[in-house]
Scaffold this active site. Structure first.
Site, PDB file in Angstrom:
ATOM      1  N   ASP A 128      49.210  39.388  40.039  1.00  0.00           N
ATOM      2  CA  ASP A 128      48.659  40.365  41.009  1.00  0.00           C
ATOM      3  C   ASP A 128      46.875  40.089  40.876  1.00  0.00           C
ATOM      4  O   ASP A 128      46.309  39.493  39.901  1.00  0.00           O
ATOM      5  CB  ASP A 128      48.810  41.668  40.380  1.00  0.00           C
ATOM      6  CG  ASP A 128      48.163  43.035  41.034  1.00  0.00           C
ATOM      7  OD1 ASP A 128      48.571  43.043  41.998  1.00  0.00           O
ATOM      8  OD2 ASP A 128      47.490  43.718  40.113  1.00  0.00           O
ATOM      9  N   GLU A 187      48.085  36.581  44.544  1.00  0.00           N
ATOM     10  CA  GLU A 187      47.491  37.395  45.686  1.00  0.00           C
ATOM     11  C   GLU A 187      46.010  37.305  45.941  1.00  0.00           C
ATOM     12  O   GLU A 187      45.052  37.548  45.008  1.00  0.00           O
ATOM     13  CB  GLU A 187      47.858  38.869  45.167  1.00  0.00           C
ATOM     14  CG  GLU A 187      47.335  39.989  46.017  1.00  0.00           C
ATOM     15  CD  GLU A 187      47.014  41.439  45.658  1.00  0.00           C
ATOM     16  OE1 GLU A 187      46.990  42.025  46.417  1.00  0.00           O
ATOM     17  OE2 GLU A 187      46.981  41.585  44.310  1.00  0.00           O
ATOM     18  N   LYS A 196      42.644  37.034  43.344  1.00  0.00           N
ATOM     19  CA  LYS A 196      41.056  36.623  43.576  1.00  0.00           C
ATOM     20  C   LYS A 196      40.249  37.556  42.782  1.00  0.00           C
ATOM     21  O   LYS A 196      38.888  37.103  42.947  1.00  0.00           O
ATOM     22  CB  LYS A 196      41.203  37.293  45.067  1.00  0.00           C
ATOM     23  CG  LYS A 196      39.786  37.132  46.024  1.00  0.00           C
ATOM     24  CD  LYS A 196      40.129  37.875  47.348  1.00  0.00           C
ATOM     25  CE  LYS A 196      38.648  38.303  47.773  1.00  0.00           C
ATOM     26  NZ  LYS A 196      38.788  39.178  49.021  1.00  0.00           N
ATOM     27  N   HIS A 197      40.545  38.201  41.913  1.00  0.00           N
ATOM     28  CA  HIS A 197      39.581  39.099  41.329  1.00  0.00           C
ATOM     29  C   HIS A 197      39.439  38.662  39.993  1.00  0.00           C
ATOM     30  O   HIS A 197      38.895  39.100  39.071  1.00  0.00           O
ATOM     31  CB  HIS A 197      39.987  40.562  41.282  1.00  0.00           C
ATOM     32  CG  HIS A 197      39.937  41.087  42.839  1.00  0.00           C
ATOM     33  ND1 HIS A 197      38.928  41.626  42.954  1.00  0.00           N
ATOM     34  CD2 HIS A 197      40.901  41.001  43.640  1.00  0.00           C
ATOM     35  CE1 HIS A 197      38.962  41.849  44.496  1.00  0.00           C
ATOM     36  NE2 HIS A 197      40.368  41.820  44.594  1.00  0.00           N
ATOM     37  N   ASP A 199      38.297  45.728  33.138  1.00  0.00           N
ATOM     38  CA  ASP A 199      38.345  44.408  33.699  1.00  0.00           C
ATOM     39  C   ASP A 199      38.341  43.131  32.584  1.00  0.00           C
ATOM     40  O   ASP A 199      37.363  43.064  31.786  1.00  0.00           O
ATOM     41  CB  ASP A 199      36.997  44.090  34.550  1.00  0.00           C
ATOM     42  CG  ASP A 199      37.454  43.098  35.640  1.00  0.00           C
ATOM     43  OD1 ASP A 199      38.094  43.392  36.627  1.00  0.00           O
ATOM     44  OD2 ASP A 199      37.001  42.014  35.462  1.00  0.00           O
TER      45      ASP A 199
END
Ligand SMILES: *[C@@H]1O[C@H](CO)[C@@H](O)[C@H](O)[C@H]1NC(C)=O
Ligand SMILES: *[C@@H]1O[C@H](CO)[C@@H](O)[C@H](O)[C@H]1NC(C)=O
Ligand SMILES: *[C@@H]1O[C@H](CO)[C@@H](O)[C@H](O)[C@H]1NC(C)=O
Ligand SMILES: *[C@@H]1O[C@H](CO)[C@@H](O)[C@H](O)[C@H]1NC(C)=O
Ligand SMILES: *[C@@H]1O[C@H](CO)[C@@H](O)[C@H](O)[C@H]1NC(C)=O
Ligand SMILES: *[C@@H]1O[C@H](CO)[C@@H](O)[C@H](O)[C@H]1NC(C)=O
Ligand SMILES: *[C@@H]1O[C@H](CO)[C@@H](O)[C@H](O)[C@H]1NC(C)=O
Length: 529
Positions: free
Chosen positions: A226, A250, A229-230, A195
């Protein structure tokens, strides 16, 4: 070169040299391609595909098959990521989908050469279509033996070749808590999705510079982000600005407050419309259209710009529509809604062939298995409705700048009207399915005594003195009406017949009048002006 030196310099400064802006994107209709599964270079259709491995699709294969997409009326193509991915065969498959980045500065050789990619973009542009590229910013990927914490060789990554660019390992466990799902690592089995610490200037500056280069080097017109939200909120607007193009980010949520904040806070210009996705799917699977209308109303007040959301009922992440119900009439209604509602229609490859794959990777069937059949019923419907929408936009830009009016909702129907008087499209979708009964309904939205055509059956009728007309419903088919005058020179419904109460049984050759009359008696009449 058309532009003068000064104009070119000004454009370069704005970072928008060849880029399409949000208005331009709203007028488009997007066909979503997963490169590995769209077309083989030689266009052949017999190759077997093992769904978790590379199946052989290429950029050249797509370039050679653009007619298939363009003939369906699409004016933009969204393609899966292009950068070099991991090569390992992991316990969860290979990186055929393109989402497991290893080197952001190399192209994925499985899909062809740099020249092939450039040729594809040039050919797309030559056809006056736009290219949207899927980009991954949340993570880099590395094969992993499932022993936690993952021991990664960070030197394999380009450019993020050091542990310092990443969040410390933790497994995403709480999908409600942004702190957890933004900072922890996804998918810690088979592949470690390391991440990226997008909060840090080093990472965010690098990603901004990367996307700017990518867009400029390959003349990309828009991006899909892609897993938007993360990553942290602050990262997104700067990244979109650096790209210089329109973005669909997304954000996987069915909650209005979670989705709309991305627009109201100015984080993203557009998102795939997951808000409507869930109730729409429900409406065709035992639910009601009343929930679709409710979420539409919520989004209309909650979001800044529902016209910039991407309407869809299928994508590469979700089980296909037909995995839940194979009824073709329901699939036609879902497709009709997606293409004609507010926002940017987004159709995932294979939807037009009524593919029925379930969850990932089974929803990624190779398109060649369909033989690229242009006679498939959903292909034909998509072609007609995209052309209708393209024409409506050509006749009036109001079509894409004004939200649709809801004419009617009940448990089984949703009727919308979109576009200004004279070129308006009035359509009704239903969840009655192929076994649906025959009945009459009236719908408004026209001018008094206006001549209209139902474009899926090419039947003509005339609105009454207050602009309503009778719809002859049957077999769960959707209805799409447009003023006859607005079809001039479109090639849609070159020959028409008068509309009237024709049921399935009556349409059978040689069926007698007596039977038809008997059926009419059984029709319920529903008024819903
Ligand atoms: C978008 O670009 C078009 C030209 O292609 C221009 O007419 C329009 O004003 C631009 N709109 C916005 C919102 O920038
Ligand atoms: C990560 O969490 C998920 C639940 O969210 C769990 O299924 C999975 O086994 C965990 N993986 C590891 C490696 O801890
Ligand atoms: C774009 O091209 C420039 C000049 O060749 C190069 O330095 C840069 O790395 C390229 N960017 C990407 C993302 O390919
Ligand atoms: C979105 O709408 C809100 C509320 O009207 C407004 O404050 C905000 O400036 C808008 N944001 C953008 C990016 O247009
Ligand atoms: C259509 O809606 C009705 C009423 O909500 C529901 O009972 C029916 O199951 C739905 N049909 C389908 C095919 O989902
Ligand atoms: C409609 O939405 C409500 C509220 O979200 C939900 O509880 C209900 O199950 C939905 N009904 C159907 C039939 O989808
Ligand atoms: C293409 O689709 C049509 C309509 O479903 C069907 O009749 C035809 O057999 C198909 N052609 C091929 C080659 O499969």
């Amino acid at each position: 070169m058309r532009a003068s030196v000064t104009a070119a310099a000004a454009l370069a400064l704005s970072g928008l040299a060849s880029a399409a802006n949000i208005t331009e994107w709203k007028s488009r209709s997007i066909y979503q391609v997963m490169i590995d599964r769209f077309a083989l270079t030689d266009g052949s259709t017999t190759e077997e595909c093992v769904v978790h491995q590379f199946c052989g699709g290429t950029w050249k294969g797509l370039m050679n098959k653009l007619d298939y997409i363009q003939d369906m009326g699409f004016t933009a193509i969204q393609i899966s990521p292009v950068v070099k991915n991991i090569e390992e065969h992991t316990s969860v498959g290979d990186a055929y989908h393109g989402y497991w980045s290893q080197d952001n500065y190399a192209l994925n050789e499985h899909f062809g050469t740099e020249q092939d990619f450039e040729d594809l973009v040039a050919e797309v542009h030559k056809r006056d279509m736009l290219l949207m590229l899927d980009v991954v910013v949340n993570n880099m990927a590395q094969a992993f033996d499932n022993v936690v914490p993952p021991k990664l060789d960070y030197s394999k990554f380009n450019p993020f070749n050091d542990e310092k660019y990443f969040h410390p390992y933790c497994n995403v466990t709480d999908w409600e808590d942004p702190e957890n799902y933004q900072n922890c690592w996804f998918y810690p089995y088979g592949v470690a999705l390391a991440d990226l610490n997008t909060e840090s200037d080093a990472v965010s500056d690098e990603l901004n510079s990367w996307v700017k280069g990518l867009v400029a080097n390959y003349s990309i017109d828009g991006i899909r982000i892609d897993a938007a939200k993360h990553v942290n909120d602050e990262f997104l607007p700067k990244f979109v600005e650096a790209s210089g193009v329109f973005a669909l980010g997304e954000v996987l949520t069915g909650l209005t407050q979670d989705m709309c904040r991305y627009q109201t806070l100015g984080l993203l210009p557009g998102m795939p419309n997951y808000l409507e996705y869930y109730p729409l799917l429900e409406a065709f699977n035992g639910g009601t259209f009343e929930n679709v209308t409710r979420i539409r109303d919520e989004a209309a007040t909650g979001c800044n710009d529902t016209l910039a959301l991407g309407s869809f009922i299928e994508n590469h992440d979700m089980p296909r529509f037909a995995s839940r119900t194979e009824d073709l009439a329901l699939a036609k209604n879902a497709m009709t809604y997606i293409l004609l509602t507010d926002g940017i229609p987004t159709v995932y490859q294979g939807q037009e062939q009524h593919f029925k794959g379930n969850s990932t990777p089974f929803n990624r069937e190779p398109l060649w298995s369909s033989g690229y059949n242009k006679s498939a019923p959903l292909y034909v419907l998509t072609s007609t409705l995209n052309k209708l929408r393209n024409n409506a936009i050509k006749l009036s830009s109001e079509y894409i700048s004004t939200p649709a009016e809801t004419l009617h909702t009940d448990v089984n129907h949703l009727c919308l009207r979109k576009g200004p008087d004279g070129t308006q499209i009035v359509f009704c979708v239903t969840n009655k399915s192929s076994s649906g009964d025959s009945y009459e309904m009236t719908v408004g939205g026209f001018q008094p005594n206006q001549n209209v055509v139902e474009v899926l059956s090419c039947k003509t009728s005339t609105a009454n003195g207050v602009g309503t007309l009778t719809m002859y419903m049957g077999k769960g088919e959707p209805k799409v009406y447009v003023p006859a005058a607005a079809l001039k020179d479109t090639g849609i419904c070159g020959t028409t017949t008068a509309d009237g109460p024709v049921s399935g049984a009556a349409a059978v050759r040689g069926t007698g009048r007596a039977l038809l009359a008997a059926l009419v008696v059984g029709w319920g009449i529903m008024a819903l002006a």
